[in-house]
Design a protein around this motif. Sequence first.
Motif, PDB file in Angstrom:
ATOM      1  N   SER A  55       0.849  -0.984   0.100  1.00  0.00           N
ATOM      2  CA  SER A  55       0.445   0.011   0.007  1.00  0.00           C
ATOM      3  C   SER A  55       1.284   1.657   0.045  1.00  0.00           C
ATOM      4  O   SER A  55       2.045   1.161   0.556  1.00  0.00           O
ATOM      5  N   TRP A  56      -0.010   2.086  -0.977  1.00  0.00           N
ATOM      6  CA  TRP A  56       1.384   3.746  -0.775  1.00  0.00           C
ATOM      7  C   TRP A  56       0.762   4.435   0.231  1.00  0.00           C
ATOM      8  O   TRP A  56       0.896   5.506   0.135  1.00  0.00           O
ATOM      9  N   GLY A  57      -0.178   4.452   0.840  1.00  0.00           N
ATOM     10  CA  GLY A  57      -1.024   5.403   1.403  1.00  0.00           C
ATOM     11  C   GLY A  57      -0.625   6.264   2.508  1.00  0.00           C
ATOM     12  O   GLY A  57      -1.276   7.132   2.196  1.00  0.00           O
ATOM     13  N   ALA A 113       4.862   8.192 -14.413  1.00  0.00           N
ATOM     14  CA  ALA A 113       4.149   7.914 -14.961  1.00  0.00           C
ATOM     15  C   ALA A 113       4.612   6.502 -14.663  1.00  0.00           C
ATOM     16  O   ALA A 113       4.089   5.136 -15.164  1.00  0.00           O
ATOM     17  N   TRP A 114       5.282   6.705 -13.936  1.00  0.00           N
ATOM     18  CA  TRP A 114       6.427   5.140 -13.183  1.00  0.00           C
ATOM     19  C   TRP A 114       5.784   4.022 -12.498  1.00  0.00           C
ATOM     20  O   TRP A 114       5.481   2.874 -12.603  1.00  0.00           O
ATOM     21  N   GLY A 121      -0.284   1.002 -10.197  1.00  0.00           N
ATOM     22  CA  GLY A 121      -1.160   1.956 -10.966  1.00  0.00           C
ATOM     23  C   GLY A 121      -1.378   3.136 -10.596  1.00  0.00           C
ATOM     24  O   GLY A 121      -1.607   4.075 -10.254  1.00  0.00           O
ATOM     25  N   GLU A 122      -2.320   3.186 -11.813  1.00  0.00           N
ATOM     26  CA  GLU A 122      -3.292   4.897 -11.937  1.00  0.00           C
ATOM     27  C   GLU A 122      -3.694   5.436 -10.479  1.00  0.00           C
ATOM     28  O   GLU A 122      -3.322   6.365 -10.323  1.00  0.00           O
ATOM     29  N   ALA A 123      -4.203   4.817 -10.511  1.00  0.00           N
ATOM     30  CA  ALA A 123      -5.030   5.372  -8.850  1.00  0.00           C
ATOM     31  C   ALA A 123      -3.736   5.793  -7.976  1.00  0.00           C
ATOM     32  O   ALA A 123      -3.662   6.893  -6.915  1.00  0.00           O
ATOM     33  N   VAL A 124      -3.119   5.244  -7.534  1.00  0.00           N
ATOM     34  CA  VAL A 124      -1.709   5.339  -6.890  1.00  0.00           C
ATOM     35  C   VAL A 124      -0.807   6.678  -7.504  1.00  0.00           C
ATOM     36  O   VAL A 124      -0.994   7.304  -6.806  1.00  0.00           O
ATOM     37  N   ALA A 125      -0.429   6.452  -8.852  1.00  0.00           N
ATOM     38  CA  ALA A 125       0.354   7.278  -9.456  1.00  0.00           C
ATOM     39  C   ALA A 125      -0.796   9.006  -9.509  1.00  0.00           C
ATOM     40  O   ALA A 125       0.201   9.968  -8.935  1.00  0.00           O
ATOM     41  N   GLN A 126      -2.505   9.280  -8.726  1.00  0.00           N
ATOM     42  CA  GLN A 126      -2.775  10.092  -8.745  1.00  0.00           C
ATOM     43  C   GLN A 126      -2.467  10.993  -7.749  1.00  0.00           C
ATOM     44  O   GLN A 126      -3.070  12.404  -7.367  1.00  0.00           O
ATOM     45  N   GLN A 127      -3.084   9.455  -6.732  1.00  0.00           N
ATOM     46  CA  GLN A 127      -2.428  10.111  -5.773  1.00  0.00           C
ATOM     47  C   GLN A 127      -2.085  11.121  -4.348  1.00  0.00           C
ATOM     48  O   GLN A 127      -2.038  11.502  -4.090  1.00  0.00           O
ATOM     49  N   ILE A 128      -0.598   9.976  -4.584  1.00  0.00           N
ATOM     50  CA  ILE A 128       0.274  10.559  -4.153  1.00  0.00           C
ATOM     51  C   ILE A 128       1.278  11.487  -3.752  1.00  0.00           C
ATOM     52  O   ILE A 128       0.664  12.082  -5.464  1.00  0.00           O
ATOM     53  N   ARG A 129       1.641  12.159  -3.501  1.00  0.00           N
ATOM     54  CA  ARG A 129       2.132  13.252  -3.397  1.00  0.00           C
ATOM     55  C   ARG A 129       3.764  13.194  -3.227  1.00  0.00           C
ATOM     56  O   ARG A 129       4.057  12.391  -2.454  1.00  0.00           O
TER      57      ARG A 129
END
Length: 275
Positions: free
Chosen positions: A158-160, A192-193, A199-207
Amino acid sequence: MSGRKLIVGGNWKCNGTLEQVKAIVDHLNDAHVPCPNHIEVVIAPPSCYLPILKNTLRSDFNLAAQNCWTGKGGAFTGEISVEMLMNMNVPWVILGHSERRTLLGESDQMVADKVAYALSQGMKVILCCGETLEQREKNETNAVIARQIKAVAEKVQSWGNIVIAYEPIWAIGTGKVATPQQAQETHAAIRAWLSQNVGEAVAQQIRIQYGGSVSAANCKELGSQPDIDGFLVGGASLKPEFVDILNAKIYPGFGEKLNSYQEMGPFIADGSHQR
């Protein structure tokens, strides 16, 4: 707008006396900064000062350790365990900082192990990554950062609770700063990596923070870039101008009117390894 909350970290590194710490805390406690709905502030003092800040720093600022061990405590002289930090109610830890990678020899694997263990115990992590000047000149920036993040991706599910801090090593303590375009390109490449490999969701949510000689003079232009979600600040976090950086992306121009940091000067003189 991305919807990602701005996050600004102040990494004090190995600096400060009790008197200097009190002066910085007093200034931060009196400062007008955006509310926690708009910005998350994380202060990382030397570990010996964490209990002091826990008792004196304003409650809307969080604390971070500058490092932790790879697992539970034991016969590891000089280290601090995640369990100790959790017992002190310190929610954040900075891991993979370039100074620990380059000066103390921490490998990508060791950083990944620290990140995985900290997350498993409920801590939040600021994960640092970045390239040297030689690597940038060889156009290896994206490959180096991908390697550093890949080591973590192989260990975590998890990257949350992860924030990534891009810190070009060639811009730390040198006064050199990646141009807004250079910083944006690298932040976008990190996103992008993650999109392709996590995952796209992680990419868009991560700061993703930027760190590299951040100051009141350059933070507004850097902060205007769409993939820069805040800053990891070194040297300037030891000065009154840190308040201007906190206000940079929310109230453009507000910082200059708020305080007279140029007249006040630094609380702590810059060292040789300040960001």
